[in-house]
Design a protein around this motif. Structure first.
Motif, short mmCIF file in Angstrom:
data_model
loop_
_atom_site.label_atom_id
_atom_site.label_comp_id
_atom_site.label_asym_id
_atom_site.label_seq_id
_atom_site.Cartn_x
_atom_site.Cartn_y
_atom_site.Cartn_z
N PHE A 1 26.80 66.12 -46.44
CA PHE A 1 28.33 65.54 -46.64
C PHE A 1 29.50 66.53 -46.51
CE2 PHE A 1 26.25 63.10 -50.06
CZ PHE A 1 25.71 62.05 -49.38
N GLY A 2 28.94 67.39 -46.39
CA GLY A 2 30.37 68.33 -45.84
C GLY A 2 31.36 69.16 -46.69
N TYR A 3 31.12 68.33 -48.74
CA TYR A 3 31.64 68.66 -49.40
C TYR A 3 31.63 70.30 -49.90
CZ TYR A 3 30.72 63.81 -50.34
OH TYR A 3 30.77 62.40 -50.59
N GLU A 4 33.05 70.88 -49.99
CA GLU A 4 33.69 71.87 -50.39
C GLU A 4 32.26 72.51 -51.98
OE1 GLU A 4 37.82 73.07 -49.82
OE2 GLU A 4 37.01 71.96 -48.03
N PRO A 5 31.56 73.51 -51.88
CA PRO A 5 31.05 74.21 -53.55
C PRO A 5 32.04 73.94 -54.42
CG PRO A 5 30.51 75.28 -51.10
CD PRO A 5 31.28 74.64 -50.64
N GLU A 6 32.89 74.86 -54.09
CA GLU A 6 34.10 75.01 -55.10
C GLU A 6 35.17 73.55 -55.63
OE1 GLU A 6 36.10 76.19 -51.40
OE2 GLU A 6 34.50 76.39 -52.49
N VAL A 7 34.75 72.98 -54.58
CA VAL A 7 35.29 71.43 -55.97
C VAL A 7 34.21 70.63 -56.40
CG1 VAL A 7 36.04 69.39 -54.02
CG2 VAL A 7 37.05 71.12 -52.92
N LEU A 8 32.98 71.14 -56.27
CA LEU A 8 31.92 70.33 -56.77
C LEU A 8 32.05 70.97 -57.77
CD1 LEU A 8 29.16 70.24 -54.07
CD2 LEU A 8 30.90 68.01 -55.08
N VAL A 9 32.40 72.01 -57.72
CA VAL A 9 32.62 73.00 -59.22
C VAL A 9 33.32 72.12 -60.44
CG1 VAL A 9 32.58 74.94 -60.41
CG2 VAL A 9 30.89 75.13 -58.78
N LEU A 10 34.67 72.26 -59.34
CA LEU A 10 35.75 71.88 -60.18
C LEU A 10 35.68 69.75 -60.73
CD1 LEU A 10 39.09 72.01 -60.65
CD2 LEU A 10 39.78 70.90 -58.84
N HIS A 11 35.06 69.60 -59.98
CA HIS A 11 34.74 68.23 -60.70
C HIS A 11 33.90 68.07 -61.50
CE1 HIS A 11 37.78 65.63 -57.68
NE2 HIS A 11 36.42 66.21 -56.65
N ARG A 12 32.78 68.85 -61.89
CA ARG A 12 31.92 68.86 -62.96
C ARG A 12 32.94 69.00 -64.04
NH1 ARG A 12 28.05 70.30 -58.92
NH2 ARG A 12 27.91 72.24 -58.95
N ALA A 13 33.73 70.38 -64.08
CA ALA A 13 34.27 70.94 -65.17
C ALA A 13 35.25 69.68 -65.44
CB ALA A 13 35.12 71.58 -64.58
N ALA A 14 35.97 68.79 -64.84
CA ALA A 14 37.01 67.61 -65.58
C ALA A 14 36.24 66.48 -66.08
CB ALA A 14 37.52 66.89 -64.32
N TYR A 15 34.89 66.53 -65.48
CA TYR A 15 33.72 65.31 -65.98
C TYR A 15 33.66 66.17 -66.96
CZ TYR A 15 29.56 62.86 -67.21
OH TYR A 15 28.44 62.56 -67.35
N GLY A 16 32.86 67.47 -67.11
CA GLY A 16 32.42 67.47 -68.47
C GLY A 16 33.40 67.62 -69.73
N LEU A 17 34.71 67.98 -69.09
CA LEU A 17 35.84 68.06 -70.16
C LEU A 17 36.04 66.62 -70.22
CD1 LEU A 17 39.48 69.67 -69.72
CD2 LEU A 17 39.04 67.48 -70.34
N VAL A 18 36.54 65.86 -69.96
CA VAL A 18 36.85 64.45 -70.45
C VAL A 18 34.82 63.54 -71.17
CG1 VAL A 18 36.16 61.93 -69.69
CG2 VAL A 18 38.39 63.32 -68.71
N THR A 19 33.61 64.00 -70.82
CA THR A 19 32.45 63.23 -71.70
C THR A 19 32.83 64.48 -72.95
OG1 THR A 19 31.40 63.47 -69.42
CG2 THR A 19 30.23 63.73 -71.58
N ALA A 20 33.13 65.98 -72.86
CA ALA A 20 33.37 66.24 -74.63
C ALA A 20 34.23 65.69 -74.85
CB ALA A 20 33.63 67.79 -73.70
N SER A 21 35.19 65.62 -75.06
CA SER A 21 36.57 64.53 -75.39
C SER A 21 35.77 63.16 -75.89
CB SER A 21 37.87 64.43 -74.50
OG SER A 21 37.01 63.02 -73.64
N CYS A 22 34.75 62.33 -75.23
CA CYS A 22 34.26 61.32 -76.07
C CYS A 22 32.93 62.11 -76.78
CB CYS A 22 33.59 60.42 -74.87
SG CYS A 22 34.65 60.04 -73.40
#
Length: 286
Positions: free
Chosen positions: A243-264
């Motif tokens: 898909f051509g995604y940038e690796p650092e963008v994937l890591v950033l998105h995962r961190a945001a997902y982790g934070l939001v899920t941790a809040s739940c």
């Protein structure tokens, strides 16, 4: 539930045969070869109706995109003893299971072909939060969500939330597409070797950046096994190539997902919460 769920279904007029499964949100029983009945444990009627609207739009979008993947459309909604019951399509196929990236990548490709539609942006992201506005860049909406949810999470490093939000806002906007938001192998059904069904939309399902879906799918390949890190890294490599995604963008998105899920999960310590916080730490140390 305070009463036998199958008995309640039958009292409501549904001649169910046997239980198929139960989870955090309710109990599912077989009605016939094509339909199931779900008794929701806590969802009010208006939320279930929004989910019905969403699933209708998902199926229409996937069909228009040339991806005839079945979803558990809600065919009928009823109430009994203050609880909501739904008749839904019975999906065929076997769950992928395990760390098998190829079927999940195929689903990601299909989802990324479904353009934004107002009915795909009716669900809260997550429960208790408003839906994302399709007119607002996904990175901005995700940044605002991170800022709102961060006070619920203990142990975040000083400045990490502001830095994460700034990085999300700085992402180059992309055309909004359908986002499952929690796409693990267990949610993908296969029949005769092809993807036949897709389960469990709803946690952070919306329209937004397909790279977010790929980032989350990577870490859900194997959450707790000894090969979890390798499975995530391997999936990332495939997503970058395909898909051509940038690796650092994937890591950033995962961190945001982790934070939001941790809040739940606040107030529920354990390995799931620790796993979520590790996603944040991986980004912070990168």
């Amino acid at each position: 539930m305070s009463t036998d769920p199958l008995a309640l279904m039958r009292t409501a007029g549904y001649d169910v045969t046997h239980e198929l499964g139960r989870g955090m949100e309710g109990v599912v029983a077989a009605l016939d070869d094509a339909r199931v009945v779900k008794l929701w444990d806590r969802r009010p009627l208006d939320e279930v109706e929004r989910l019905r609207t969403f699933y209708d739009a998902v199926e229409a979008g996937l069909g228009a995109a040339g991806a005839p993947i079945a979803v558990p459309r809600i065919l009928e909604v009823a109430e009994a003893d203050g609880l909501v019951l739904t008749v839904q399509r019975r999906l065929r196929g076997t769950s992928v299971g395990g760390a098998r990236p190829e079927p999940v990548l195929d689903v990601l490709e299909a989802l990324a072909r479904v353009p934004a539609h107002p009915d795909l942006a009716v669900l809260p992201v997550p429960d208790g939060e408003p839906p994302f506005d399709p007119a607002v860049p996904f990175g901005e909406s995700l940044a605002a969500l991170v800022v709102r949810r961060a006070p619920l999470v203990d142990g975040l490093e000083d400045g990490a939330v502001e830095e994460m939000a700034a990085a999300l806002r700085a992402l180059t906007p992309v055309p909004a597409r359908l986002v499952h938001g929690d796409l693990g192998p267990v949610h993908v059904l296969l029949e005769d070797g092809r993807v036949s069904g897709l389960l469990d939309f709803g946690y952070v399902s919306t329209v937004g950046d397909p790279a977010f879906d790929a980032a989350v799918a990577a870490c859900l390949q194997d959450m707790f096994g000894p090969g979890a890190a390798d499975a995530t890294a391997g999936f990332d490599r495939l997503a970058v190539q395909r898909f051509g995604y940038e690796p650092e963008v994937l890591v950033l998105h995962r961190a945001a997902y982790g934070l939001v899920t941790a809040s739940c999960l606040a107030g529920y310590p354990g390995r799931h919460l620790d796993w979520c916080l590790a996603l944040v730490d991986t980004w912070a140390q990168s």
